[in-house]
Write an enzyme that holds these catalytic residues in place. Structure first.
Site, PDB file in Angstrom:
ATOM      1  N   LYS A   1       0.798  -1.233   0.000  1.00 45.64           N
ATOM      2  CA  LYS A   1       0.000   0.000   0.000  1.00 45.64           C
ATOM      3  C   LYS A   1       0.832   1.285   0.000  1.00 45.64           C
ATOM      4  O   LYS A   1       0.408   2.291  -0.554  1.00 45.64           O
ATOM      5  CB  LYS A   1      -0.958   0.010   1.204  1.00 45.64           C
TER       6      LYS A   1
ATOM      7  N   ASP B   1     -10.267   3.164   1.736  1.00 47.17           N
ATOM      8  CA  ASP B   1     -10.480   2.464   3.020  1.00 47.17           C
ATOM      9  C   ASP B   1     -11.213   3.344   4.035  1.00 47.17           C
ATOM     10  O   ASP B   1     -12.196   2.919   4.641  1.00 47.17           O
ATOM     11  CB  ASP B   1      -9.130   2.036   3.632  1.00 47.17           C
TER      12      ASP B   1
ATOM     13  N   ALA C   1      -3.219   3.322  16.209  1.00 38.43           N
ATOM     14  CA  ALA C   1      -2.579   4.340  15.366  1.00 38.43           C
ATOM     15  C   ALA C   1      -1.721   3.704  14.275  1.00 38.43           C
ATOM     16  O   ALA C   1      -0.640   4.180  13.959  1.00 38.43           O
ATOM     17  CB  ALA C   1      -1.750   5.276  16.243  1.00 38.43           C
TER      18      ALA C   1
ATOM     19  N   THR D   1       1.345   3.159  21.763  1.00 36.50           N
ATOM     20  CA  THR D   1       2.519   3.979  21.447  1.00 36.50           C
ATOM     21  C   THR D   1       2.032   5.385  21.086  1.00 36.50           C
ATOM     22  O   THR D   1       1.507   5.611  19.992  1.00 36.50           O
ATOM     23  CB  THR D   1       3.286   3.349  20.254  1.00 36.50           C
TER      24      THR D   1
END
Ligand code: ATR
Length: 280
Positions: free
Chosen positions: A66, A102, A128, A153
């Site tokens: 991608k 998406d 994330a 994170t």
């Protein structure tokens, strides 16, 4: 003459897109044919050139290509650039344009469950990674009152906030988000927690308010433990099927200029997954 489209990824064997897209092409009476192609990362540039030479009308892109495909395309849409990933390529008379459907697919699916003005919603996104980034960008376009991102994170949450979100949006630690849960009308899990079906969930839902829209982008298992717990607390739940169908439907529209039969596409996926509509 048949127009060719398809999917490139590594692996692609599990993909249900060929059945879903080919049924929709047939239903629309369009001479398109969709096939999946396993492309090793070392062969990506070669594969793109091959698809270009063969005159493909476009194709979908999945993991791990991608991001890697972007330098081999002629143009990248603003959304795909901000998201940093392409899942749909359109061949515009020889010019290869990269898009990302998406996030927009996810938001379209989410809106089926949101029966109040989205402008009034405070949204919490958990996670994330790449999926979170696409969803955060598309959600910001839909204009909710605020979007908060939380993640194990925090650095990655801050990056998405800086690159894809607006001034009124923010980041929050997981514990603070759990404690603030009653302030969100929409909560979205974009992490992979729940995929293994080992009982783990991304967040404690003790403070969830009944009627909250609780979404999980996972579709296998069909109803994650996160969604099961939310449902028990009176949430309106939404699994990842709609995102899968609607990202494909938006790609279909970009290739053909025609809207596909979304119900048919969804029916095919549901049959393959052995599940049922969730809250519809
Ligand atoms: P994708 O591109 O599909 O979104 P990803 O980039 O691997 O997948 O992102 C996975 C997300 O799930 C991340 O938010 C990740 O948290 P970190 O950024 O802290 O790694 C989250 N995630 C996965 N497993 C996790 C776990 N066991 N606990 C907490 N977060 C987890």
């Amino acid at each position: 003459m048949k127009k060719l489209v398809g999917l490139i990824g590594y692996p692609v064997s599990h993909s249900m897109s060929p059945e879903m897209q080919n049924a929709a092409f047939q239903k629309s009476g369009l001479p398109f044919f969709y096939e999946k192609y396993e492309v090793h990362p070392d062969r990506l540039e070669e594969a793109v050139n091959d698809l270009r030479t063969k005159g493909f009308a476009g194709w979908n892109v999945t993991i791990p290509h991608k991001q890697a495909i972007m330098p081999f395309l002629d143009e990248i849409s603003e959304g795909a650039r901000k998201i940093g990933a392409v899942n749909t390529v359109v061949n515009e008379h020889g010019k290869l344009v990269g898009h990302n459907t998406d996030g927009a697919g996810f938001v379209k699916g989410l809106k089926r469950h949101v029966h109040f003005p989205i402008e009034h919603a405070n949204v919490l996104i958990i996670g994330a990674g790449g999926a979170s980034r696409a969803i955060a960008y598309a959600l910001a376009q839909a204009g909710p009152k605020s979007i908060v991102i939380t993640n194990r994170t925090m650095e990655k949450a801050r990056d998405i906030h800086n690159e894809c979100l607006r001034k009124q949006d923010s980041v929050m630690g997981l514990e603070e988000a759990e404690a603030s849960l009653s302030g969100f009308q929409i909560v979205i899990n974009t992490t992979s927690i729940g995929m293994k079906n080992d009982g783990s969930t991304p967040m404690d839902l003790s403070l969830l308010v009944p009627g909250t829209v609780l979404s999980d982008i996972i579709y296998n298992p069909f109803k994650t433990v996160f969604l099961q717990e939310g449902e028990q607390r009176g949430a309106v739940i939404d699994n990842g099927v709609a995102m899968l169908v609607l990202q494909g439907a938006l790609a279909f529209e970009k290739w053909t200029g025609v809207q596909p039969d979304v119900e048919l596409m969804e029916k095919i996926l549901l049959e393959k997954l052995g599940g049922n509509y969730v809250n519809r």
